[in-house]
Write an enzyme that holds these catalytic residues in place. Structure first.
Site, PDB file in Angstrom:
ATOM      1  N   HIS A   1       0.821  -1.212   0.000  1.00 40.17           N
ATOM      2  CA  HIS A   1       0.000   0.000   0.000  1.00 40.17           C
ATOM      3  C   HIS A   1       0.857   1.265   0.000  1.00 40.17           C
ATOM      4  CE1 HIS A   1       0.943   1.015   4.184  1.00 40.17           C
ATOM      5  NE2 HIS A   1       0.862  -0.279   4.439  1.00 40.17           N
TER       6      HIS A   1
ATOM      7  N   HIS B   1       0.504  -5.507   2.618  1.00 36.12           N
ATOM      8  CA  HIS B   1       1.370  -4.778   3.546  1.00 36.12           C
ATOM      9  C   HIS B   1       2.793  -5.327   3.531  1.00 36.12           C
ATOM     10  CE1 HIS B   1      -2.359  -3.081   5.262  1.00 36.12           C
ATOM     11  NE2 HIS B   1      -2.834  -4.260   4.918  1.00 36.12           N
TER      12      HIS B   1
ATOM     13  N   GLU C   1      -1.561  -6.510   7.806  1.00 39.15           N
ATOM     14  CA  GLU C   1      -0.212  -6.284   8.306  1.00 39.15           C
ATOM     15  C   GLU C   1      -0.005  -7.088   9.589  1.00 39.15           C
ATOM     16  OE1 GLU C   1       2.804  -6.043   8.262  1.00 39.15           O
ATOM     17  OE2 GLU C   1       3.194  -3.949   7.724  1.00 39.15           O
TER      18      GLU C   1
ATOM     19  N   ARG D   1      -6.051   1.106   3.989  1.00 37.05           N
ATOM     20  CA  ARG D   1      -4.933   1.611   3.191  1.00 37.05           C
ATOM     21  C   ARG D   1      -4.610   0.684   2.023  1.00 37.05           C
ATOM     22  NH1 ARG D   1      -3.178   0.046   8.293  1.00 37.05           N
ATOM     23  NH2 ARG D   1      -1.342  -1.308   8.486  1.00 37.05           N
TER      24      ARG D   1
END
Length: 345
Positions: free
Chosen positions: A100, A273, A203, A149
């Site tokens: 991202h 991520h 993440e 994100r």
């Protein structure tokens, strides 16, 4: 709350005039992005459970509820166990990995982990630039994490794609959600790209470090201790995940849900991520635990793999849609780009 964060993120886009001026970035046509809000917690069935980790540390591990329906439509993605019976191996397929763009907490140098933070203005620019780099590479299905994100990055990147298909979030978290989000036009379906969100691609969860300033944390605990938490393979931060734990869930999801798509010949993009993608790259490139901890991924830079004859071949990062080298990698990509060129002459 998660839905509010989503709308705040869209407000961030509007405040920088990106949603109102996307046609400024598009040379060929105006692509409409369908953004569907939802409650990330209930839709992904997240729960927190205590477990013992390496070194007998107690860590809070995010796990899926046993009763949670898979976010992947079984028609789209059969389980790995019967994939060989369902599909013939395709000659090749493209796999695009994108970390991202910069988030608002990246900008502030804060540990983010699984906190749901939107992109910064720089991150929005990075996502759009990433889209330009892959604008002539075919995409049939998109996988993202459950975090805003990564989803913003995928959606913004696809506004730049020359094919002009519309990415649509799939809602399989309940029968009602599935029913209410159905598309009843076959023509519209053909011009759409399913976007499948999964917490397994989130993440790494940074536990008690989430929200702390990285420099202040290093000053408090010492640089060596913080470096060990961030860069070791099997040592988690307090009440968080190690990279090993993150890899366990991310790679399992890739093998069970994403690899069958590639095996069927579909071209896949993953927007996720740093640590979940490092885990997947460890699997793709057969890296050791020592090699993966030194792997760095920049925000908003796509990486291309070709899945061919059951093997993953890394092709680096496309520089732009006119880069000859990317399309020389395979005849299939070259033909796809030529078709797009002919469409938009």
């Amino acid at each position: 709350m998660a839905a509010e964060v989503y709308y705040q993120a869209i407000g961030t886009l509007q405040s920088h005039s990106y949603l109102n001026n996307l046609n400024h970035h598009q040379k060929h046509q105006n692509n409409l992005v369908t953004l569907v809000s939802r409650d990330f917690i209930s839709s992904n069935g997240l729960s927190t459970r205590r477990s013992n980790c390496t070194g007998q540390r107690n860590c809070s591990v995010i796990r899926s509820l046993a009763s949670q329906t898979s976010v992947v439509d079984p028609v789209l993605s059969p389980s790995r166990s019967n994939a060989g019976d369902t599909y013939k191996k395709s000659n090749e397929a493209a796999l695009i990995l994108i970390r991202h763009g910069e988030s608002l907490w990246n900008e502030k140098n804060l540990f983010t982990g699984c906190v749901d933070v939107p992109l910064s203005k720089k991150g929005i620019d990075e996502a759009i630039e990433a889209g330009k780099r892959i604008s002539s590479i075919p995409v049939d299905v998109i996988f993202t994490s459950a975090l805003i994100r990564a989803q913003m990055t995928a959606m913004l990147a696809m506004t730049q794609h020359r094919r002009g298909k519309v990415p649509i979030m799939m809602h399989n978290e309940s029968e009602q959600a599935r029913s209410w989000s159905q598309v009843f036009s076959e023509d519209t379906k053909k011009q759409s790209i399913p976007v499948i969100a999964s917490w397994q691609l989130n993440e790494r969860m940074y536990g008690e470090l989430q929200g702390l300033n990285k420099q202040e944390t290093a000053d408090r605990y010492g640089k060596e201790q913080v470096h060990e938490w961030r860069r070791s393979y099997d040592i988690p931060p307090p009440n968080g995940e190690s990279l090993e734990m993150c890899a366990e869930r991310a790679v399992a999801y890739f093998r069970d849900q994403i690899e069958p798509q590639l095996l069927s010949g579909k071209n896949v993009m993953i927007s996720a991520h740093g640590n979940s993608l490092r885990s997947i790259i460890m699997y793709l490139d057969k890296l050791t635990s020592q090699e993966v901890i030194s792997l760095e991924l920049s925000t908003g830079i796509p990486m291309l793999y070709i899945f061919k004859e059951g093997r993953f071949i890394r092709r680096g990062s496309p520089i732009g849609p006119s880069e000859a080298g990317v399309y020389a990698y395979t005849r299939r990509l070259a033909l796809y780009k030529q078709k797009l060129d002919n469409m938009f002459q």
